[in-house]
Design a protein around this motif. Structure first.
Motif, PDB file in Angstrom:
ATOM      1  N   TRP A   9      16.959  -1.250   1.575  1.00 42.91           N
ATOM      2  CA  TRP A   9      16.489  -0.146   0.980  1.00 42.91           C
ATOM      3  C   TRP A   9      14.911   0.319   1.345  1.00 42.91           C
ATOM      4  O   TRP A   9      14.251  -0.720   1.484  1.00 42.91           O
ATOM      5  CB  TRP A   9      16.501  -0.313  -0.563  1.00 42.91           C
ATOM      6  CG  TRP A   9      17.633  -0.491  -1.332  1.00 42.91           C
ATOM      7  CD1 TRP A   9      18.172  -1.430  -1.825  1.00 42.91           C
ATOM      8  CD2 TRP A   9      19.108   0.202  -1.098  1.00 42.91           C
ATOM      9  NE1 TRP A   9      19.405  -1.526  -2.455  1.00 42.91           N
ATOM     10  CE2 TRP A   9      20.042  -0.436  -1.718  1.00 42.91           C
ATOM     11  CE3 TRP A   9      19.452   1.369  -0.325  1.00 42.91           C
ATOM     12  CZ2 TRP A   9      21.297   0.096  -1.957  1.00 42.91           C
ATOM     13  CZ3 TRP A   9      20.750   2.103  -0.557  1.00 42.91           C
ATOM     14  CH2 TRP A   9      21.732   1.426  -1.208  1.00 42.91           C
ATOM     15  N   TYR A  21      14.296  12.399   4.963  1.00 41.30           N
ATOM     16  CA  TYR A  21      15.369  11.622   4.084  1.00 41.30           C
ATOM     17  C   TYR A  21      14.668  11.058   2.612  1.00 41.30           C
ATOM     18  O   TYR A  21      15.058  10.335   1.999  1.00 41.30           O
ATOM     19  CB  TYR A  21      15.830  10.418   4.634  1.00 41.30           C
ATOM     20  CG  TYR A  21      16.915  10.765   5.897  1.00 41.30           C
ATOM     21  CD1 TYR A  21      18.274  11.180   5.565  1.00 41.30           C
ATOM     22  CD2 TYR A  21      16.609  10.674   6.923  1.00 41.30           C
ATOM     23  CE1 TYR A  21      19.140  11.306   6.434  1.00 41.30           C
ATOM     24  CE2 TYR A  21      17.437  11.028   7.957  1.00 41.30           C
ATOM     25  CZ  TYR A  21      18.718  11.628   7.807  1.00 41.30           C
ATOM     26  OH  TYR A  21      19.705  11.771   8.705  1.00 41.30           O
ATOM     27  N   ALA A  26      18.609   6.307  -0.697  1.00 38.11           N
ATOM     28  CA  ALA A  26      18.529   4.942   0.162  1.00 38.11           C
ATOM     29  C   ALA A  26      17.123   4.911   0.424  1.00 38.11           C
ATOM     30  O   ALA A  26      16.460   3.809   0.908  1.00 38.11           O
ATOM     31  CB  ALA A  26      19.276   4.897   1.581  1.00 38.11           C
ATOM     32  N   TYR A  27      16.242   6.148  -0.125  1.00 42.27           N
ATOM     33  CA  TYR A  27      14.879   5.997   0.425  1.00 42.27           C
ATOM     34  C   TYR A  27      13.931   6.088  -0.740  1.00 42.27           C
ATOM     35  O   TYR A  27      12.717   6.416  -0.799  1.00 42.27           O
ATOM     36  CB  TYR A  27      14.471   7.076   1.323  1.00 42.27           C
ATOM     37  CG  TYR A  27      15.006   7.079   2.637  1.00 42.27           C
ATOM     38  CD1 TYR A  27      14.672   6.427   3.639  1.00 42.27           C
ATOM     39  CD2 TYR A  27      16.678   7.461   2.604  1.00 42.27           C
ATOM     40  CE1 TYR A  27      15.601   6.304   4.895  1.00 42.27           C
ATOM     41  CE2 TYR A  27      17.223   7.507   3.974  1.00 42.27           C
ATOM     42  CZ  TYR A  27      16.472   6.886   5.104  1.00 42.27           C
ATOM     43  OH  TYR A  27      17.480   6.849   6.214  1.00 42.27           O
ATOM     44  N   MET A  51      24.936  -1.170   5.468  1.00 41.27           N
ATOM     45  CA  MET A  51      25.073   0.416   5.638  1.00 41.27           C
ATOM     46  C   MET A  51      26.542   0.692   5.096  1.00 41.27           C
ATOM     47  O   MET A  51      27.404   0.371   5.791  1.00 41.27           O
ATOM     48  CB  MET A  51      24.868   0.672   7.018  1.00 41.27           C
ATOM     49  CG  MET A  51      24.988   2.232   7.293  1.00 41.27           C
ATOM     50  SD  MET A  51      24.590   2.598   9.091  1.00 41.27           S
ATOM     51  CE  MET A  51      25.713   1.775  10.010  1.00 41.27           C
ATOM     52  N   TYR A  58      25.948   9.649   2.062  1.00 42.10           N
ATOM     53  CA  TYR A  58      25.335  10.248   3.631  1.00 42.10           C
ATOM     54  C   TYR A  58      26.680  10.564   4.525  1.00 42.10           C
ATOM     55  O   TYR A  58      27.664  10.174   4.180  1.00 42.10           O
ATOM     56  CB  TYR A  58      24.477   9.357   4.307  1.00 42.10           C
ATOM     57  CG  TYR A  58      23.190   8.779   3.553  1.00 42.10           C
ATOM     58  CD1 TYR A  58      21.996   9.646   3.662  1.00 42.10           C
ATOM     59  CD2 TYR A  58      23.109   7.890   2.639  1.00 42.10           C
ATOM     60  CE1 TYR A  58      20.940   9.471   2.928  1.00 42.10           C
ATOM     61  CE2 TYR A  58      21.983   7.655   1.729  1.00 42.10           C
ATOM     62  CZ  TYR A  58      21.012   8.477   2.154  1.00 42.10           C
ATOM     63  OH  TYR A  58      19.742   8.295   1.243  1.00 42.10           O
ATOM     64  N   TRP A  62      24.520   9.695  10.028  1.00 37.55           N
ATOM     65  CA  TRP A  62      23.087   9.220   9.563  1.00 37.55           C
ATOM     66  C   TRP A  62      23.147   7.630   9.888  1.00 37.55           C
ATOM     67  O   TRP A  62      21.932   7.161   9.933  1.00 37.55           O
ATOM     68  CB  TRP A  62      23.138   9.444   7.792  1.00 37.55           C
ATOM     69  CG  TRP A  62      22.143   8.640   7.349  1.00 37.55           C
ATOM     70  CD1 TRP A  62      20.877   8.915   7.129  1.00 37.55           C
ATOM     71  CD2 TRP A  62      22.247   7.472   6.522  1.00 37.55           C
ATOM     72  NE1 TRP A  62      20.230   7.752   6.414  1.00 37.55           N
ATOM     73  CE2 TRP A  62      21.286   6.877   5.955  1.00 37.55           C
ATOM     74  CE3 TRP A  62      23.419   6.680   6.426  1.00 37.55           C
ATOM     75  CZ2 TRP A  62      21.025   5.841   5.238  1.00 37.55           C
ATOM     76  CZ3 TRP A  62      23.347   5.290   5.622  1.00 37.55           C
ATOM     77  CH2 TRP A  62      22.096   4.977   5.114  1.00 37.55           C
ATOM     78  N   TRP A  66      19.652   5.266  10.228  1.00 43.42           N
ATOM     79  CA  TRP A  66      19.447   4.355   9.302  1.00 43.42           C
ATOM     80  C   TRP A  66      18.818   2.839  10.385  1.00 43.42           C
ATOM     81  O   TRP A  66      18.060   2.112  10.262  1.00 43.42           O
ATOM     82  CB  TRP A  66      20.396   3.847   8.490  1.00 43.42           C
ATOM     83  CG  TRP A  66      20.382   2.822   7.439  1.00 43.42           C
ATOM     84  CD1 TRP A  66      21.357   1.492   7.521  1.00 43.42           C
ATOM     85  CD2 TRP A  66      19.503   2.857   6.309  1.00 43.42           C
ATOM     86  NE1 TRP A  66      20.853   1.015   6.376  1.00 43.42           N
ATOM     87  CE2 TRP A  66      19.994   1.523   5.621  1.00 43.42           C
ATOM     88  CE3 TRP A  66      18.744   3.764   5.675  1.00 43.42           C
ATOM     89  CZ2 TRP A  66      19.139   1.317   4.432  1.00 43.42           C
ATOM     90  CZ3 TRP A  66      18.140   3.465   4.659  1.00 43.42           C
ATOM     91  CH2 TRP A  66      18.390   2.174   3.953  1.00 43.42           C
ATOM     92  N   GLN A  69      15.755   3.332  12.322  1.00 44.20           N
ATOM     93  CA  GLN A  69      14.627   3.333  11.386  1.00 44.20           C
ATOM     94  C   GLN A  69      14.270   1.635  10.892  1.00 44.20           C
ATOM     95  O   GLN A  69      13.210   1.482  10.879  1.00 44.20           O
ATOM     96  CB  GLN A  69      14.946   3.991   9.911  1.00 44.20           C
ATOM     97  CG  GLN A  69      14.691   5.546  10.098  1.00 44.20           C
ATOM     98  CD  GLN A  69      15.267   6.121   8.862  1.00 44.20           C
ATOM     99  OE1 GLN A  69      16.149   5.452   8.185  1.00 44.20           O
ATOM    100  NE2 GLN A  69      15.359   7.688   8.809  1.00 44.20           N
ATOM    101  N   HIS A  70      15.323   0.914  10.716  1.00 42.89           N
ATOM    102  CA  HIS A  70      14.857  -0.526  10.697  1.00 42.89           C
ATOM    103  C   HIS A  70      14.498  -1.315  11.777  1.00 42.89           C
ATOM    104  O   HIS A  70      13.807  -2.184  11.513  1.00 42.89           O
ATOM    105  CB  HIS A  70      16.296  -1.032   9.757  1.00 42.89           C
ATOM    106  CG  HIS A  70      16.255  -0.569   8.361  1.00 42.89           C
ATOM    107  ND1 HIS A  70      16.951   0.716   8.054  1.00 42.89           N
ATOM    108  CD2 HIS A  70      15.947  -1.202   7.064  1.00 42.89           C
ATOM    109  CE1 HIS A  70      16.892   0.842   6.876  1.00 42.89           C
ATOM    110  NE2 HIS A  70      16.368  -0.332   6.091  1.00 42.89           N
TER     111      HIS A  70
END
Length: 162
Positions: A9, A21, A26-27, A51, A58, A62, A66, A69-70
């Protein structure tokens, strides 16, 4: 090696690197966890991400966002990231849905690995009572998303410059 095994998260503070987002589930920090802050803990060696796009509200597309981003957070903190759980529910084309996520892990990030949830088997009495995410033995799904992806990942060079 030490990790938390968390979902990944993000919060409004960690989402400063995330566009479009910030106000979605999740954000928001609703679950009380911040992947970026946790991964910054000096005694944590690597980060984990889950995920479940369908449960979290989502679109499947998406998923690659995700993952990326991680990956960016892990790179910034100089720590590896593992996509520890991800799944596509029954009734969807799992290869078409998860294939792009696996390609993101394989070709577009330095994510250390990914593990699909979950592999199942069928007995003469029927399938095990699993959730609707199980990918079964002797199926094209398992051959592509399991065996082939394992071979592809084994050939991947874990280079943190991606």
């Amino acid at each position: 090696m030490v990790s938390l095994g968390d979902e990944g998260w993000l919060t409004s503070t960690s989402a400063s690197t995330v566009q479009n987002y910030e106000q979605s589930y999740a954000y928001t920090g609703y679950e009380g966890v911040d992947f970026q802050k946790n991964l910054a803990i000096p005694t944590l060696d690597y980060g984990t991400v889950h995920m479940y796009f369908d449960q979290w509200g989502y679109n499947y597309s998406w998923g690659s966002t995700w993952i990326a981003q991680h990956n960016a957070i892990g790179k910034a903190l100089n720590k590896p990231v593992l996509l520890e759980e991800y799944a596509v529910p029954e009734g969807m084309d799992r290869i078409a849905t998860a294939g792009p996520w696996q390609d993101t892990v394989l070709r577009q990030t330095s994510v250390a690995g990914d593990m699909m949830w979950q592999f199942g088997t069928r007995f003469p009495s029927g399938a095990l009572p699993l959730d609707n995410y199980a990918v079964f033995w002797n199926t094209t799904e398992l051959a592509v998303l399991g065996a082939q992806h394992v071979r592809d990942m084994a050939a991947k060079r874990a280079v943190a410059t991606l």
